[in-house]
Design an enzyme around this catalytic site. Structure first.
Site, PDB file in Angstrom:
ATOM      1  N   ASP A 199      48.225  11.720  23.612  1.00 52.60           N
ATOM      2  CA  ASP A 199      46.981  11.417  22.778  1.00 52.60           C
ATOM      3  C   ASP A 199      46.823  12.312  21.590  1.00 52.60           C
ATOM      4  O   ASP A 199      45.741  12.744  21.300  1.00 52.60           O
ATOM      5  CB  ASP A 199      45.897  11.626  23.688  1.00 52.60           C
ATOM      6  CG  ASP A 199      45.768  10.391  24.784  1.00 52.60           C
ATOM      7  OD1 ASP A 199      46.564   9.306  24.625  1.00 52.60           O
ATOM      8  OD2 ASP A 199      45.309  10.674  25.863  1.00 52.60           O
ATOM      9  N   GLN A 200      47.838  12.605  21.149  1.00 55.66           N
ATOM     10  CA  GLN A 200      47.730  13.364  19.566  1.00 55.66           C
ATOM     11  C   GLN A 200      48.598  12.691  18.428  1.00 55.66           C
ATOM     12  O   GLN A 200      48.372  13.084  17.401  1.00 55.66           O
ATOM     13  CB  GLN A 200      48.380  14.687  20.051  1.00 55.66           C
ATOM     14  CG  GLN A 200      47.868  15.488  21.251  1.00 55.66           C
ATOM     15  CD  GLN A 200      46.482  16.212  20.773  1.00 55.66           C
ATOM     16  OE1 GLN A 200      46.402  16.589  19.729  1.00 55.66           O
ATOM     17  NE2 GLN A 200      45.740  15.936  21.887  1.00 55.66           N
TER      18      GLN A 200
END
Length: 128
Positions: free
Chosen positions: A72-73
């Site tokens: 989730d980056q």
């Protein structure tokens, strides 16, 4: 191999709750999109809407981004938010958040498919 053999060009991981190897993710760099609630990194793990409700958040939302090996980056393509009230229960937050997820994912996919997203490092430039 299965995706390539099927002629798949873009993968959307909406609701996909599995970790993938860095090699697999890197082989699909710029062609794999994910959606998640916008509480990260504040409310990670199970029951983020309940955590947010307990803290009295005033906004819920969603982020649509390219997938990278770092969970989730990835570079953000689109985001959606909506105001909430103290009268909203966790179920209301979840419902409003899911609506945001659908809107952000739909816009993110459209922008990508229309070649209007340019990835620059861990950021994007989105052309209107």
């Amino acid at each position: 191999e299965t995706l390539c053999e099927a002629g798949i060009e873009l993968v959307a991981l909406a609701g996909f709750m599995r970790l993938m190897t860095a090699d697999f993710v890197n082989s699909w760099r710029g062609r794999m999109i994910n959606i998640h609630h916008s509480f990260l990194p504040s409310f990670v793990g199970a029951r983020p809407y309940e955590q947010a409700h307990a803290r009295g958040v005033k906004l819920v939302g969603a982020t649509c981004h390219y997938v990278t090996p770092e969970l989730d980056q990835g570079p953000i393509i689109d985001q959606e938010v909506v105001r909430i009230s103290h009268r909203d229960a966790p179920s209301d937050l979840r419902l409003k958040g899911r609506i945001c997820e659908r809107e952000a994912l739909a816009r993110g996919l459209r922008l990508h498919l229309e070649d209007r997203v340019f990835v620059h490092g861990n950021r994007t430039v989105v052309f209107d």
